[in-house]
Design a protein around this motif. Sequence first.
Motif, PDB file in Angstrom:
ATOM      1  N   CYS A  60       0.834  -1.199   0.000  1.00 46.43           N
ATOM      2  CA  CYS A  60       0.000   0.000   0.000  1.00 46.43           C
ATOM      3  C   CYS A  60       0.873   1.256   0.000  1.00 46.43           C
ATOM      4  O   CYS A  60       2.076   1.196   0.225  1.00 46.43           O
ATOM      5  CB  CYS A  60      -0.949   0.007   1.198  1.00 46.43           C
ATOM      6  N   ALA A  61       0.259   2.378  -0.249  1.00 48.57           N
ATOM      7  CA  ALA A  61       0.928   3.673  -0.225  1.00 48.57           C
ATOM      8  C   ALA A  61       0.476   4.426   1.014  1.00 48.57           C
ATOM      9  O   ALA A  61      -0.660   4.280   1.457  1.00 48.57           O
ATOM     10  CB  ALA A  61       0.577   4.471  -1.475  1.00 48.57           C
ATOM     11  N   GLN A  62       1.386   5.195   1.574  1.00 46.77           N
ATOM     12  CA  GLN A  62       1.062   5.974   2.769  1.00 46.77           C
ATOM     13  C   GLN A  62       1.457   7.426   2.508  1.00 46.77           C
ATOM     14  O   GLN A  62       2.551   7.695   2.015  1.00 46.77           O
ATOM     15  CB  GLN A  62       1.827   5.425   3.963  1.00 46.77           C
ATOM     16  N   ASN A  63       0.564   8.338   2.819  1.00 43.00           N
ATOM     17  CA  ASN A  63       0.830   9.766   2.687  1.00 43.00           C
ATOM     18  C   ASN A  63       0.646  10.421   4.038  1.00 43.00           C
ATOM     19  O   ASN A  63      -0.332  10.166   4.733  1.00 43.00           O
ATOM     20  CB  ASN A  63      -0.122  10.418   1.679  1.00 43.00           C
ATOM     21  N   LEU A  64       1.587  11.262   4.401  1.00 39.73           N
ATOM     22  CA  LEU A  64       1.550  11.960   5.681  1.00 39.73           C
ATOM     23  C   LEU A  64       1.850  13.425   5.446  1.00 39.73           C
ATOM     24  O   LEU A  64       2.790  13.770   4.727  1.00 39.73           O
ATOM     25  CB  LEU A  64       2.592  11.355   6.627  1.00 39.73           C
ATOM     26  N   ARG A  65       1.047  14.276   6.026  1.00 34.69           N
ATOM     27  CA  ARG A  65       1.293  15.720   5.970  1.00 34.69           C
ATOM     28  C   ARG A  65       1.490  16.218   7.387  1.00 34.69           C
ATOM     29  O   ARG A  65       0.721  15.891   8.280  1.00 34.69           O
ATOM     30  CB  ARG A  65       0.129  16.428   5.302  1.00 34.69           C
ATOM     31  N   GLU A  66       2.543  16.989   7.577  1.00 27.83           N
ATOM     32  CA  GLU A  66       2.901  17.507   8.894  1.00 27.83           C
ATOM     33  C   GLU A  66       2.991  19.023   8.812  1.00 27.83           C
ATOM     34  O   GLU A  66       3.658  19.570   7.932  1.00 27.83           O
ATOM     35  CB  GLU A  66       4.251  16.917   9.301  1.00 27.83           C
ATOM     36  N   PHE A  67       2.303  19.700   9.712  1.00 27.26           N
ATOM     37  CA  PHE A  67       2.349  21.163   9.760  1.00 27.26           C
ATOM     38  C   PHE A  67       2.913  21.569  11.113  1.00 27.26           C
ATOM     39  O   PHE A  67       2.278  21.376  12.141  1.00 27.26           O
ATOM     40  CB  PHE A  67       0.955  21.766   9.556  1.00 27.26           C
ATOM     41  N   ARG A  68       4.135  22.089  11.100  1.00 27.80           N
ATOM     42  CA  ARG A  68       4.805  22.531  12.320  1.00 27.80           C
ATOM     43  C   ARG A  68       5.554  23.812  12.041  1.00 27.80           C
ATOM     44  O   ARG A  68       6.219  23.942  11.010  1.00 27.80           O
ATOM     45  CB  ARG A  68       5.825  21.491  12.791  1.00 27.80           C
ATOM     46  N   ASP A 123       4.833  26.815  11.084  1.00 30.41           N
ATOM     47  CA  ASP A 123       4.509  27.471   9.806  1.00 30.41           C
ATOM     48  C   ASP A 123       5.153  26.804   8.599  1.00 30.41           C
ATOM     49  O   ASP A 123       5.467  27.447   7.606  1.00 30.41           O
ATOM     50  CB  ASP A 123       4.895  28.953   9.849  1.00 30.41           C
ATOM     51  N   SER A 124       5.375  25.509   8.673  1.00 26.67           N
ATOM     52  CA  SER A 124       5.963  24.769   7.560  1.00 26.67           C
ATOM     53  C   SER A 124       5.153  23.494   7.338  1.00 26.67           C
ATOM     54  O   SER A 124       4.860  22.765   8.279  1.00 26.67           O
ATOM     55  CB  SER A 124       7.415  24.407   7.880  1.00 26.67           C
ATOM     56  N   LEU A 125       4.797  23.234   6.083  1.00 21.64           N
ATOM     57  CA  LEU A 125       4.052  22.037   5.720  1.00 21.64           C
ATOM     58  C   LEU A 125       5.006  21.055   5.043  1.00 21.64           C
ATOM     59  O   LEU A 125       5.674  21.389   4.058  1.00 21.64           O
ATOM     60  CB  LEU A 125       2.899  22.383   4.773  1.00 21.64           C
ATOM     61  N   LYS A 126       5.104  19.846   5.571  1.00 23.11           N
ATOM     62  CA  LYS A 126       5.949  18.804   4.991  1.00 23.11           C
ATOM     63  C   LYS A 126       5.052  17.673   4.499  1.00 23.11           C
ATOM     64  O   LYS A 126       4.069  17.347   5.143  1.00 23.11           O
ATOM     65  CB  LYS A 126       6.922  18.250   6.025  1.00 23.11           C
ATOM     66  N   HIS A 127       5.429  17.098   3.373  1.00 22.48           N
ATOM     67  CA  HIS A 127       4.660  16.006   2.785  1.00 22.48           C
ATOM     68  C   HIS A 127       5.578  14.800   2.624  1.00 22.48           C
ATOM     69  O   HIS A 127       6.628  14.892   2.005  1.00 22.48           O
ATOM     70  CB  HIS A 127       4.102  16.443   1.430  1.00 22.48           C
ATOM     71  N   TYR A 128       5.192  13.662   3.205  1.00 20.71           N
ATOM     72  CA  TYR A 128       5.956  12.429   3.119  1.00 20.71           C
ATOM     73  C   TYR A 128       5.115  11.381   2.393  1.00 20.71           C
ATOM     74  O   TYR A 128       3.943  11.227   2.680  1.00 20.71           O
ATOM     75  CB  TYR A 128       6.275  11.881   4.512  1.00 20.71           C
ATOM     76  N   GLN A 160       9.599   9.747  -1.282  1.00 17.65           N
ATOM     77  CA  GLN A 160       9.671  11.155  -1.618  1.00 17.65           C
ATOM     78  C   GLN A 160       9.509  11.989  -0.371  1.00 17.65           C
ATOM     79  O   GLN A 160       8.698  11.680   0.488  1.00 17.65           O
ATOM     80  CB  GLN A 160       8.541  11.457  -2.605  1.00 17.65           C
ATOM     81  N   LEU A 161      10.277  13.022  -0.256  1.00 20.24           N
ATOM     82  CA  LEU A 161      10.130  14.000   0.817  1.00 20.24           C
ATOM     83  C   LEU A 161      10.037  15.350   0.138  1.00 20.24           C
ATOM     84  O   LEU A 161      10.932  15.778  -0.543  1.00 20.24           O
ATOM     85  CB  LEU A 161      11.319  13.939   1.758  1.00 20.24           C
ATOM     86  N   ARG A 162       8.909  16.018   0.313  1.00 23.33           N
ATOM     87  CA  ARG A 162       8.666  17.278  -0.354  1.00 23.33           C
ATOM     88  C   ARG A 162       8.279  18.316   0.669  1.00 23.33           C
ATOM     89  O   ARG A 162       7.428  18.079   1.514  1.00 23.33           O
ATOM     90  CB  ARG A 162       7.524  17.102  -1.352  1.00 23.33           C
ATOM     91  N   ARG A 163       8.883  19.476   0.612  1.00 24.92           N
ATOM     92  CA  ARG A 163       8.510  20.572   1.498  1.00 24.92           C
ATOM     93  C   ARG A 163       7.651  21.573   0.721  1.00 24.92           C
ATOM     94  O   ARG A 163       8.006  21.966  -0.382  1.00 24.92           O
ATOM     95  CB  ARG A 163       9.756  21.304   2.014  1.00 24.92           C
ATOM     96  N   CYS A 164       6.561  21.930   1.318  1.00 22.15           N
ATOM     97  CA  CYS A 164       5.672  22.927   0.729  1.00 22.15           C
ATOM     98  C   CYS A 164       5.724  24.175   1.604  1.00 22.15           C
ATOM     99  O   CYS A 164       5.829  24.057   2.818  1.00 22.15           O
ATOM    100  CB  CYS A 164       4.238  22.407   0.664  1.00 22.15           C
ATOM    101  N   PRO A 165       5.639  25.355   1.033  1.00 17.97           N
ATOM    102  CA  PRO A 165       5.694  26.569   1.854  1.00 17.97           C
ATOM    103  C   PRO A 165       4.491  26.682   2.769  1.00 17.97           C
ATOM    104  O   PRO A 165       3.382  26.279   2.418  1.00 17.97           O
ATOM    105  CB  PRO A 165       5.705  27.696   0.824  1.00 17.97           C
ATOM    106  N   GLY A 166       4.705  27.194   3.966  1.00 13.89           N
ATOM    107  CA  GLY A 166       3.613  27.425   4.918  1.00 13.89           C
ATOM    108  C   GLY A 166       2.710  28.553   4.456  1.00 13.89           C
ATOM    109  O   GLY A 166       3.094  29.384   3.647  1.00 13.89           O
TER     110      GLY A 166
END
Length: 53
Positions: A5-13, A15-20, A46-52
Motif C-alpha cells: 500500500c501507499a502511505q501519505n503523511l502531511r505535517e504542519f509545524r 509554519d511549515s508544511l511537509k509532505h511524506y 519522496q520528501l517534499r517541502r511545501c511553503p507554509g
Amino acid sequence: MALRCAQNLREFRKDSLKHYSADIVYELERAGESFKVQQQAGSLDQLRRCPGR
C-alpha cells in the motif's frame, strides 16, 4: 500473504508544511478467521517541502 500500500503523511509545524510519501509492504499471517501483521517493511519514496501559509 503480502499486502502492498501507499502511505501519505502531511505535517504542519512552525509554519511549515511537509509532505511524506512511502511505499509500505505488510507480510500477513492467518490467525483463525483473520490475519495478523507478521512483518512491516517500507521505503520513503519522496520528501517534499511545501511553503507554509
